[in-house]
Design an enzyme around this catalytic site. Structure first.
Site, PDB file in Angstrom:
ATOM      1  N   SER A 177       0.798  -1.228   0.000  1.00  0.00           N
ATOM      2  CA  SER A 177       0.000   0.000   0.000  1.00  0.00           C
ATOM      3  C   SER A 177       0.827   1.273   0.000  1.00  0.00           C
ATOM      4  O   SER A 177       0.343   2.314  -0.399  1.00  0.00           O
ATOM      5  CB  SER A 177      -0.940   0.008   1.202  1.00  0.00           C
ATOM      6  N   HIS A 232      -5.284  -4.432  -1.605  1.00  0.00           N
ATOM      7  CA  HIS A 232      -5.197  -3.392  -2.644  1.00  0.00           C
ATOM      8  C   HIS A 232      -5.271  -3.964  -4.051  1.00  0.00           C
ATOM      9  O   HIS A 232      -4.951  -3.270  -5.018  1.00  0.00           O
ATOM     10  CB  HIS A 232      -3.916  -2.579  -2.456  1.00  0.00           C
ATOM     11  N   LYS A 265     -11.906  -1.335  -0.188  1.00  0.00           N
ATOM     12  CA  LYS A 265     -11.088  -0.523  -1.102  1.00  0.00           C
ATOM     13  C   LYS A 265     -11.754  -0.539  -2.484  1.00  0.00           C
ATOM     14  O   LYS A 265     -12.735   0.180  -2.662  1.00  0.00           O
ATOM     15  CB  LYS A 265      -9.644  -1.005  -1.046  1.00  0.00           C
TER      16      LYS A 265
END
Ligand SMILES: Cc1ncc(COP(=O)(O)O)c(C=O)c1O
Length: 422
Positions: free
Chosen positions: A213, A241, A271
């Protein structure tokens, strides 16, 4: 952990019968070390929104111009998608706004089951299980596996680090994205640990993010699988992610065709799926074990049904509709190229574009200047990243227009010149 100074103060106060915590003193100490964090209220979760100063306990005032936000993990912009919002509202109406209890009591609803079937399908796994956050997933899963030894990438997310602590596992940290160092550390343990004296019963878990990240790079999963298999260990991959962005709505594991070589696939719904919650996917036996033993699942109210409904619809869009992903990758390419042309050093190879400036004060000054150009992209400094690698973490979204990407680039060029960084 309290610093030495606050420990001294506490010793002193003990003599006076004061057994409290002095939060103001601790904050002052953070201030002194330049580690004080602040909240920044935004009016709506979108690529563009007014923001407000932190009002403390008062109501935030959004009286400034709209800012372009290059800071969110809502990479596909699905938190603001009408179909996803409708799915959340319908699930709230049909199932309820909250699960009402732990999944193991009366909180196990069709919204959870439907999402878990779709996640298992996207991750090519037998079964999936959702938790109330990605953080709770990592902590719950790692401690429920209760490994004797964990081998963990040096840049793994804090929730993995906390999972290892809660599991009380012996943790061996290997160099970032380095399968050779992983192999050397596993070999060293095999030669010198209990197995060397005939006790081969140790359980070993290798842990890595797939997309990191803060660096925006990708773990070399195939060579990691080779190493893990050669020692008979298990591999757990955090796809926080990556979920929804690759291979049919899956992550890097799916893009690399490694679903059957990764024992534990973890990710978040918070996310690219624009919702809230975390998931783990794997074999039927693994999931059955986790729903019995993961304390953050057992002793916590089930994921809110509207979050499950929203995540399921977002996953459907990510899998069936290429347009969002294509827009995201176009924006990423335009932004990366433009930042490099402007003279910045941009790390990584994914939608996370860390603009590394080195010095912590430079990074915070750049963050500040960008804000004066109505661009929000957070400065990240030690201890979150290593000393000398302070950066701006830029994360474009599929819903940014070309013009908005160009405005971001113009702000970087101007701010960089003003500060003498480019
Ligand atoms: C790699 C990684 N894992 C886990 C998490 C935790 O997920 P959540 O925000 O859903 O709790 C994050 C969140 O930032 C993350 O970056």
């Amino acid at each position: 952990m309290a610093s030495d100074a606050s420990l001294d103060e506490r010793e002193e106060r003990r003599g006076t019968g004061d057994r409290g915590f002095d939060p103001a003193g601790r904050l002052a100490e953070r201030d002194q070390r330049g580690l004080r964090r602040e909240l920044t209220p935004i009016a709506a979760v979108r690529g563009r929104s007014p923001i407000a100063d932190d009002p403390g306990a008062d109501e935030p005032v959004f009286d400034g111009p709209e800012q372009l936000l290059f800071a969110a993990n809502d990479y596909l912009g699905l938190a603001g998608d009408e179909r996803v919002q409708r799915a959340a509202a319908e699930t709230a109406r049909e199932v309820g706004t909250g699960a009402g209890a732990s999944r193991l009591v009366t909180g196990d609803t069709p919204a959870h089951r439907a999402l878990e079937r779709d996640l298992a399908d996207a991750k090519n796994a037998e079964r999936a299980l959702v938790f109330s956050s990605g953080y709770a997933t990592n902590v719950g899963v790692i401690s429920a596996l209760s490994p004797d030894v964990v081998f963990s990438d040096a840049l793994n997310h804090a929730s993995i680090v906390d999972g290892c602590r809660q599991a009380r596992a012996e943790t061996v940290v290997y160099d970032h994205c380095d399968p050779s160092d992983l192999r050397a550390k596993m070999a060293e343990r095999a030669a010198n640990g209990p197995a060397a004296t005939g006790d081969a019963g140790e359980s070993w878990l290798v842990l890595t993010d797939s997309v990191f990240s803060m660096d925006g790079d990708v773990a070399p999963l195939e060579p990691i699988c080779d190493v893990v298999e050669s020692f008979g260990a298990w591999l757990m991959v955090d796809e926080a992610h990556a979920t929804g962005l690759y291979g049919g709505g899956g992550g890097i594991v799916q893009r690399a065709g490694l679903s059957d070589r990764v024992h534990v696939q973890m990710g978040t719904l918070s996310k690219a799926l624009g919702s809230q919650g975390g998931y783990v996917a794997g074999s039927e036996a693994l999931i059955d074990h986790l729903l019995n033993a993961a304390r953050s699942f057992v002793f916590s109210t089930g994921l809110a049904p509207p979050a499950a409904g929203a995540a399921r619809e977002a996953l459907r869009i990510a899998r069936e509709d290429d347009a969002h992903r294509e827009r995201l990758w176009e924006n990423v390419a335009r932004l990366r190229d433009g930042l490099e042309d402007a003279g910045y050093e941009v790390w990584g190879e994914t939608q996370i574009c860390p603009v590394v400036v080195g010095d912590r004060d430079d990074a915070m000054a750049l963050d500040d200047r960008l804000r004066s150009h109505d661009i929000v992209a957070p400065g990240i400094r030690p201890p979150t990243v290593p000393e000398g690698t302070s950066r701006i973490r830029v994360a474009p979204m599929a819903t940014h227009t070309e013009d908005e990407i160009d405005r971001c680039l113009a702000a970087f060029r101007e701010a960089g010149r003003e500060l003498g960084l480019v």
